[in-house]
Design a protein around this motif. Sequence first.
Motif, PDB file in Angstrom:
ATOM      1  N   GLY A  26      11.916 -31.187  13.780  1.00  0.00           N
ATOM      2  CA  GLY A  26      11.826 -32.473  14.434  1.00  0.00           C
ATOM      3  C   GLY A  26      10.417 -33.035  14.451  1.00  0.00           C
ATOM      4  N   HIS A  27       9.441 -32.242  14.057  1.00  0.00           N
ATOM      5  CA  HIS A  27       8.061 -32.709  14.013  1.00  0.00           C
ATOM      6  C   HIS A  27       7.929 -33.790  12.953  1.00  0.00           C
ATOM      7  N   ARG A  42      12.872 -34.596  18.484  1.00  0.00           N
ATOM      8  CA  ARG A  42      11.986 -35.467  19.246  1.00  0.00           C
ATOM      9  C   ARG A  42      12.777 -36.199  20.332  1.00  0.00           C
ATOM     10  N   ASP A  43      12.100 -36.574  21.396  1.00  0.00           N
ATOM     11  CA  ASP A  43      12.732 -37.233  22.539  1.00  0.00           C
ATOM     12  C   ASP A  43      12.961 -38.703  22.208  1.00  0.00           C
ATOM     13  N   THR A  44      14.142 -39.008  21.698  1.00  0.00           N
ATOM     14  CA  THR A  44      14.525 -40.375  21.364  1.00  0.00           C
ATOM     15  C   THR A  44      15.816 -40.709  22.096  1.00  0.00           C
ATOM     16  N   PRO A  45      16.164 -41.985  22.164  1.00  0.00           N
ATOM     17  CA  PRO A  45      17.415 -42.355  22.844  1.00  0.00           C
ATOM     18  C   PRO A  45      18.651 -41.724  22.204  1.00  0.00           C
ATOM     19  N   GLU A  46      18.556 -41.372  20.914  1.00  0.00           N
ATOM     20  CA  GLU A  46      19.718 -40.816  20.213  1.00  0.00           C
ATOM     21  C   GLU A  46      19.780 -39.290  20.279  1.00  0.00           C
ATOM     22  N   ARG A  47      18.835 -38.667  20.970  1.00  0.00           N
ATOM     23  CA  ARG A  47      18.736 -37.213  20.887  1.00  0.00           C
ATOM     24  C   ARG A  47      19.992 -36.503  21.398  1.00  0.00           C
ATOM     25  N   ALA A  48      20.525 -36.915  22.526  1.00  0.00           N
ATOM     26  CA  ALA A  48      21.705 -36.252  23.077  1.00  0.00           C
ATOM     27  C   ALA A  48      22.905 -36.390  22.140  1.00  0.00           C
ATOM     28  N   GLU A  49      23.084 -37.589  21.581  1.00  0.00           N
ATOM     29  CA  GLU A  49      24.204 -37.818  20.667  1.00  0.00           C
ATOM     30  C   GLU A  49      24.039 -36.984  19.392  1.00  0.00           C
ATOM     31  N   LYS A  50      22.831 -36.935  18.870  1.00  0.00           N
ATOM     32  CA  LYS A  50      22.575 -36.142  17.660  1.00  0.00           C
ATOM     33  C   LYS A  50      22.807 -34.658  17.919  1.00  0.00           C
ATOM     34  N   THR A  51      22.454 -34.219  19.106  1.00  0.00           N
ATOM     35  CA  THR A  51      22.661 -32.815  19.460  1.00  0.00           C
ATOM     36  C   THR A  51      24.136 -32.460  19.428  1.00  0.00           C
ATOM     37  N   GLU A  52      24.954 -33.291  20.041  1.00  0.00           N
ATOM     38  CA  GLU A  52      26.391 -33.028  20.044  1.00  0.00           C
ATOM     39  C   GLU A  52      26.964 -33.043  18.630  1.00  0.00           C
TER      40      GLU A  52
END
Length: 375
Positions: free
Chosen positions: A36-37, A132-142
């Motif tokens: 993610g870097h 990285r801490d983005t608005p899409e991070r939770a959705e991408k994780t799932e």
Amino acid sequence: MTNLHRLYALTHSLYSGRARAYLIKQGITFQEFSTGHESFKAEVLPKGKLATIPTLVTPSGEVIRDGAAIIEHFESANGRPSQPQGACQQIISALFDVIGHDGLLRPAMHYRWNYPAENLQFVHHHFLYAQRDTPERAEKTEHMMNRMRQVTEVFGVTEQSQPLVETLYTEYLDVLNRHFEHYPYLLGWKPCIGDFGLLAPMYAHLGRDPYPASLMQKRAPRVYRWVERMNRADQDVPEFFTPGTDFLENDEVPETLMAVLRAVAEDFVPETRAAAERINDWLGQQQPEAGATAVGRLGNLVGRAEFSVRGQTITALASPYRFYLLQRVQAIYAGLPLAEQASVEQMLQACGMHEMLSIKLDRSIGRADNLEVWL
């Protein structure tokens, strides 16, 4: 110029553990970065070609993608410190590298994804914070986690096969634990290439995720100690009061390790045989051009292979990469004098792995520009 290497890896990644442990054991200074870097996509991916890990950036800026290539980079430059001299030990070391990379994927994936009550919070944390801490991070994780759950079935873990997967794994764990009662590493007193390969599934999935880690600690504490030991820079053998410093003498492969190979062979051999048949069928039909990508997201999926273990049919992805590594075992054997070849054949016959010398693809796989390609 700094002598610091950059390792792009993830703590929860199966294949990252193999390269990381090698760097630690060889005293190679490195700093680890997540994929993610921002530098991974901007600087590393154009040279690495595939967004896979582990990927290493050397102090001179060379990018080396894939754990086997990273280890070979240092082995070839430093006199092969992790390769035994004896013929039988060389074969065993290379064979365990294949087994670690490709032969324990079912238990690794099963124990991670099919015990959500024990594992989910831990695994979710690692998938989430690898990005990285983005608005899409939770959705991408799932999305990523759901994809990996699906891959578990692709590797042959189904509701029907789960009991067999667990039985085979615990039997293997028991015999490996008995081996480590006598020696701290596979072939004696220091790690060989096979130790690093075998660590891949045994660390991130089976040795860290809460449920399988607890199982290993309770059922096979010596295996758990080996997992710890492989991530320590020193030899880390305080429980052995008269330790040696090298591989076992006289090209010895102890009976305790032969027992481990017998346990692994039960599904590894028929799966390898079936995968070769499936891939060779695909090669005959598709006739890929020389230089075409054979492995990874740029390579074409060749399909699944069906094989039987203890009367139960398992269907799993046929992976060309298994044979890319198996070529190394076969190349070592081919380069031996006839008398040493005979010793190797006798040893592999005794542990049920003799077919590993003859199961081959109709096309070899090489490496070019950070990609595994058809020759």
